[in-house]
Design a protein around this motif. Structure first.
Motif, PDB file in Angstrom:
ATOM      1  N   ARG A   2       0.877  -1.164   0.000  1.00  0.00           N
ATOM      2  CA  ARG A   2       0.000   0.000   0.000  1.00  0.00           C
ATOM      3  C   ARG A   2       0.919   1.219   0.000  1.00  0.00           C
ATOM      4  NH1 ARG A   2      -3.307   0.026   5.185  1.00  0.00           N
ATOM      5  NH2 ARG A   2      -3.701  -2.060   4.405  1.00  0.00           N
ATOM      6  N   ILE A   3       0.561   2.251  -0.763  1.00  0.00           N
ATOM      7  CA  ILE A   3       1.432   3.418  -0.794  1.00  0.00           C
ATOM      8  C   ILE A   3       0.607   4.699  -0.747  1.00  0.00           C
ATOM      9  CG2 ILE A   3       1.581   3.554  -3.333  1.00  0.00           C
ATOM     10  CD1 ILE A   3       4.623   4.199  -2.832  1.00  0.00           C
ATOM     11  N   VAL A   4       1.118   5.681   0.008  1.00  0.00           N
ATOM     12  CA  VAL A   4       0.489   6.994   0.063  1.00  0.00           C
ATOM     13  C   VAL A   4       1.385   7.965  -0.695  1.00  0.00           C
ATOM     14  CG1 VAL A   4      -0.110   8.932   1.579  1.00  0.00           C
ATOM     15  CG2 VAL A   4      -0.753   6.598   2.216  1.00  0.00           C
ATOM     16  N   ILE A   5       0.798   8.726  -1.613  1.00  0.00           N
ATOM     17  CA  ILE A   5       1.552   9.705  -2.399  1.00  0.00           C
ATOM     18  C   ILE A   5       0.910  11.069  -2.195  1.00  0.00           C
ATOM     19  CG2 ILE A   5       2.444  10.289  -4.684  1.00  0.00           C
ATOM     20  CD1 ILE A   5       1.856   7.397  -5.557  1.00  0.00           C
ATOM     21  N   GLY A   6       1.681  12.013  -1.690  1.00  0.00           N
ATOM     22  CA  GLY A   6       1.153  13.357  -1.417  1.00  0.00           C
ATOM     23  C   GLY A   6       1.239  14.241  -2.651  1.00  0.00           C
ATOM     24  N   ASN A   7       0.441  15.298  -2.662  1.00  0.00           N
ATOM     25  CA  ASN A   7       0.521  16.334  -3.697  1.00  0.00           C
ATOM     26  C   ASN A   7       0.497  15.799  -5.130  1.00  0.00           C
ATOM     27  OD1 ASN A   7       0.801  18.410  -1.696  1.00  0.00           O
ATOM     28  ND2 ASN A   7       2.914  17.739  -1.425  1.00  0.00           N
ATOM     29  N   VAL A   8      -0.424  14.894  -5.391  1.00  0.00           N
ATOM     30  CA  VAL A   8      -0.606  14.409  -6.763  1.00  0.00           C
ATOM     31  C   VAL A   8      -1.194  15.547  -7.615  1.00  0.00           C
ATOM     32  CG1 VAL A   8      -1.936  12.779  -8.182  1.00  0.00           C
ATOM     33  CG2 VAL A   8      -0.826  12.000  -6.080  1.00  0.00           C
ATOM     34  N   PHE A  70       3.904   6.948  -8.446  1.00  0.00           N
ATOM     35  CA  PHE A  70       2.750   6.151  -8.897  1.00  0.00           C
ATOM     36  C   PHE A  70       3.193   5.167  -9.990  1.00  0.00           C
ATOM     37  CE2 PHE A  70      -1.127   5.402 -11.382  1.00  0.00           C
ATOM     38  CZ  PHE A  70      -2.042   5.118 -10.381  1.00  0.00           C
ATOM     39  N   ALA A  71       4.004   5.663 -10.921  1.00  0.00           N
ATOM     40  CA  ALA A  71       4.473   4.808 -12.024  1.00  0.00           C
ATOM     41  C   ALA A  71       5.282   3.627 -11.496  1.00  0.00           C
ATOM     42  CB  ALA A  71       5.314   5.631 -13.002  1.00  0.00           C
ATOM     43  N   LEU A  72       6.158   3.889 -10.511  1.00  0.00           N
ATOM     44  CA  LEU A  72       7.013   2.818  -9.977  1.00  0.00           C
ATOM     45  C   LEU A  72       6.231   1.830  -9.116  1.00  0.00           C
ATOM     46  CD1 LEU A  72      10.328   4.604  -8.905  1.00  0.00           C
ATOM     47  CD2 LEU A  72       9.745   3.514 -11.063  1.00  0.00           C
ATOM     48  N   ALA A  73       5.244   2.331  -8.373  1.00  0.00           N
ATOM     49  CA  ALA A  73       4.499   1.464  -7.445  1.00  0.00           C
ATOM     50  C   ALA A  73       3.400   0.676  -8.154  1.00  0.00           C
ATOM     51  CB  ALA A  73       3.897   2.305  -6.323  1.00  0.00           C
ATOM     52  N   VAL A  74       2.794   1.283  -9.168  1.00  0.00           N
ATOM     53  CA  VAL A  74       1.604   0.678  -9.793  1.00  0.00           C
ATOM     54  C   VAL A  74       1.924   0.041 -11.151  1.00  0.00           C
ATOM     55  CG1 VAL A  74      -0.735   1.202 -10.638  1.00  0.00           C
ATOM     56  CG2 VAL A  74       0.112   2.300  -8.554  1.00  0.00           C
ATOM     57  N   GLY A 102     -15.421  -2.910 -17.147  1.00  0.00           N
ATOM     58  CA  GLY A 102     -15.403  -2.361 -18.504  1.00  0.00           C
ATOM     59  C   GLY A 102     -14.344  -3.027 -19.374  1.00  0.00           C
ATOM     60  N   GLY A 103     -14.133  -4.318 -19.169  1.00  0.00           N
ATOM     61  CA  GLY A 103     -13.161  -5.041 -19.982  1.00  0.00           C
ATOM     62  C   GLY A 103     -11.730  -4.944 -19.483  1.00  0.00           C
ATOM     63  N   MET A 104     -11.504  -4.176 -18.389  1.00  0.00           N
ATOM     64  CA  MET A 104     -10.146  -4.010 -17.863  1.00  0.00           C
ATOM     65  C   MET A 104      -9.988  -4.750 -16.533  1.00  0.00           C
ATOM     66  SD  MET A 104      -8.302  -0.465 -16.584  1.00  0.00           S
ATOM     67  CE  MET A 104      -8.847  -0.631 -14.880  1.00  0.00           C
ATOM     68  N   ARG A 105      -8.924  -5.536 -16.395  1.00  0.00           N
ATOM     69  CA  ARG A 105      -8.665  -6.196 -15.122  1.00  0.00           C
ATOM     70  C   ARG A 105      -8.217  -5.143 -14.110  1.00  0.00           C
ATOM     71  NH1 ARG A 105      -3.968  -9.811 -15.822  1.00  0.00           N
ATOM     72  NH2 ARG A 105      -2.786  -8.171 -14.822  1.00  0.00           N
ATOM     73  N   SER A 106      -8.764  -5.196 -12.889  1.00  0.00           N
ATOM     74  CA  SER A 106      -8.362  -4.227 -11.866  1.00  0.00           C
ATOM     75  C   SER A 106      -7.330  -4.881 -10.954  1.00  0.00           C
ATOM     76  CB  SER A 106      -9.585  -3.784 -11.060  1.00  0.00           C
ATOM     77  OG  SER A 106     -10.194  -4.897 -10.440  1.00  0.00           O
ATOM     78  N   ASP A 107      -6.103  -4.376 -10.992  1.00  0.00           N
ATOM     79  CA  ASP A 107      -5.025  -4.908 -10.146  1.00  0.00           C
ATOM     80  C   ASP A 107      -4.788  -4.017  -8.932  1.00  0.00           C
ATOM     81  OD1 ASP A 107      -4.353  -7.098 -11.865  1.00  0.00           O
ATOM     82  OD2 ASP A 107      -3.389  -5.662 -13.210  1.00  0.00           O
ATOM     83  N   VAL A 108      -4.858  -2.715  -9.143  1.00  0.00           N
ATOM     84  CA  VAL A 108      -4.584  -1.747  -8.079  1.00  0.00           C
ATOM     85  C   VAL A 108      -5.773  -0.798  -7.990  1.00  0.00           C
ATOM     86  CG1 VAL A 108      -3.017   0.080  -7.279  1.00  0.00           C
ATOM     87  CG2 VAL A 108      -2.103  -1.855  -8.599  1.00  0.00           C
ATOM     88  N   ALA A 109      -6.243  -0.565  -6.768  1.00  0.00           N
ATOM     89  CA  ALA A 109      -7.299   0.429  -6.545  1.00  0.00           C
ATOM     90  C   ALA A 109      -6.656   1.665  -5.935  1.00  0.00           C
ATOM     91  CB  ALA A 109      -8.355  -0.135  -5.594  1.00  0.00           C
ATOM     92  N   VAL A 144      -3.989   7.239  -1.917  1.00  0.00           N
ATOM     93  CA  VAL A 144      -3.543   5.929  -1.447  1.00  0.00           C
ATOM     94  C   VAL A 144      -3.840   4.912  -2.550  1.00  0.00           C
ATOM     95  CG1 VAL A 144      -5.718   5.454  -0.197  1.00  0.00           C
ATOM     96  CG2 VAL A 144      -3.640   4.183   0.394  1.00  0.00           C
ATOM     97  N   ALA A 145      -2.849   4.082  -2.851  1.00  0.00           N
ATOM     98  CA  ALA A 145      -3.033   2.993  -3.817  1.00  0.00           C
ATOM     99  C   ALA A 145      -2.825   1.686  -3.069  1.00  0.00           C
ATOM    100  CB  ALA A 145      -2.040   3.126  -4.970  1.00  0.00           C
ATOM    101  N   TYR A 146      -3.672   0.687  -3.339  1.00  0.00           N
ATOM    102  CA  TYR A 146      -3.606  -0.590  -2.620  1.00  0.00           C
ATOM    103  C   TYR A 146      -4.063  -1.709  -3.555  1.00  0.00           C
ATOM    104  CZ  TYR A 146      -8.594   0.465  -1.985  1.00  0.00           C
ATOM    105  OH  TYR A 146      -9.919   0.778  -2.207  1.00  0.00           O
TER     106      TYR A 146
END
Ligand code: NI
Length: 219
Positions: A2-8, A70-74, A102-109, A144-146
């Protein structure tokens, strides 16, 4: 992981987004929920058919895809994104997100918080784990991405309103443990380079990282 990224989002982008959402049409979140989630889902979300929010949705997508952490974590291959609003009395009970949307597999929320935490009570994102629930409530513009494999819920909002962007990524790397390994190696290699410049060690870690990604990536 799980990762928290500030100031996106910058303060200006946040202000533009809030202004657009203040004029947007929100519909009952149950419209897009599966038969079981419908029983526990009580929120509002932007309509996929609303062209008025397309500009801001595109802006959020671009900010996410340009964010290095985000690119490195997700390791996103594709993203889907919508905006949700919880007013007093609204909540989203425990559920797991659909594996394919919608036809896309969800790996990360991910949840990108948009409201000042002081402006509402409750509304924490609660992610279920063997050690209990973790409550997450972040500053506006933080995300937050998880792993989308988790059971999670949104606690009832008891005062004010909670505005957020929620979305899912199809990752080039399906497995969360593999994504974490790649994230750690990539972070360590970048730090090594920043501290010591080019080196044989940096090259070997870079080679291992690239070859692990080749081994695991589904393009
Ligand atoms: Ni969910």
């Amino acid at each position: 992981m799980r990762i928290v990224i500030g100031n996106v989002l910058s303060a200006t982008q946040l202000a533009d987004l809030r202004a657009a959402l203040a004029k947007a049409r929100f519909v009952d979140g149950r419209d897009t929920a599966g038969f079981a989630a419908r029983e526990v889902k009580h929120n509002l979300q932007t309509s996929a058919a609303d062209p008025a929010i397309e500009t801001v949705r595109q802006m959020v997508r671009e900010q996410l895809l340009a964010n290095e952490v985000f690119a490195l974590a997700v390791r996103p291959k594709a993203l889907s994104l919508m905006f949700s609003r919880y007013e007093a009395g609204m909540r989203y009970g425990l559920h797991v997100d659909d594996a394919i949307m919608g036809g896309m597999r969800s790996d990360v929320a991910f949840t990108l918080f948009l409201s000042e935490p002081e402006s509402y009570d409750g509304g924490e994102l609660m992610i279920d784990s063997a050690a209990g629930d973790d409550a997450i409530k972040l500053a506006p513009g933080a995300l937050v991405a998880y792993p989308a494999t988790s059971l999670h819920r949104v606690a009832e909002v008891t005062r004010g309103a909670r505005l957020a962007a929620v979305g899912w990524a199809r990752s080039f790397v399906r497995d969360a443990a593999q994504r974490e390994l790649l994230f750690d190696l990539d972070t360590a290699r970048r730090t090594l380079f920043a501290q010591h410049g080019p080196s044989r060690e940096f090259d070997l870690i870079s080679k291992s990282l690239a070859n692990l990604l080749r081994m695991w990536a589904e393009d």
